[in-house]
Design a protein around this motif. Structure first.
Motif: not given
Length: 232
Positions: A22-37, A71-79
């Motif tokens: 879950v901490p990895l998920v939160k880091r990636i969500v924060k990382q991509l918030a600029f594009q996605a939010s 997992a990073k690739l999969r999570i980022r790719g999904a978003i």
């Protein structure tokens, strides 16, 4: 998205792994918030990321030292997939996208370098906010392209089955590709992929605008694509 089980993990084991990452998920969500939010609620982004993590677990099986990168690739790719699939651009901007791309290429040839944001907006008569929206879409495309390129043109799933010899060839090839980048471009990649900084955080770190970071990411992607086209 394929959520079918491809491993022998039990539901309990899956849940334990999900919680651990879950901490990895939160880091990636924060990382991509600029594009996605701008088009997705933060809760929706987190749910998409968790589904990406679950898919990674079910495809990969029991995590080892390589699972985090996969997992990073999969999570980022999904978003990024969800972001690209949303037709979120204002209608006027959708119609202008090709014109903006053509103008950027024309200015690049004229100036002998990548044009700055203010040069592009002045040339096209665009407002900075409208140009920023255009960059968000381009950034999503570029980051997904970079993810694919940095797995050396293979699908993320191929990382599961690569043997040591393939990994050695890929690592050596990527080192040569990264060596073609300027120092600042290498720093941006390191901040994004190794330190999980968002584009906004990278911009603050390097004292650049977010728009400029988006532009540089596009340059990085084109350089690495050019390297692989000529290598093969």
């Amino acid at each position: 998205m394929d959520l079918a089980r491809h491993s022998d993990l039990t539901e309990k084991e899956e849940s334990q792994i999900l919680l651990a990452y879950v901490p990895l998920v939160k880091r990636i969500v924060k990382q991509l918030a600029f594009q996605a939010s701008t088009i997705l609620d933060i809760h929706d982004i987190e749910q998409i990321a968790l589904i990406g993590l679950l898919e990674a677990i079910r495809r990969y099986g029991k995590p080892d030292e390589r699972f985090g990168g996969y997992a990073k690739l999969r999570i980022r790719g999904a978003i990024l997939d969800e972001l690209r699939n949303k037709d979120w651009r204002p209608r006027g901007l959708r119609q202008k996208t090709h014109r903006i791309n053509d103008a950027v290429r024309a200015l690049s040839r004229k100036l002998g370098r990548e044009p700055f944001a203010d040069e592009i907006t002045q040339s096209l008569g665009l407002g900075m906010e409208e140009y920023q929206q255009y960059l968000l879409l381009e950034s999503a495309k570029n980051m997904q392209s970079l993810d694919e390129l940095l797995t050396l043109g293979t699908e993320a799933d191929a990382l599961i089955s690569q043997g040591p010899e393939d990994q050695l060839i890929n690592t050596d090839s990527m080192k040569h590709a990264l060596a073609t980048l300027e120092k600042r471009e290498q720093i941006i990649l390191a901040l994004y992929y190794q330190h999980d900084l968002s584009l906004k955080e990278i911009a603050l770190t390097l004292d650049l605008t977010e728009a400029r970071i988006c532009q540089i990411n596009k340059i990085i992607t084109e350089k690495i694509k050019f390297f692989y086209r000529n290598e093969h």
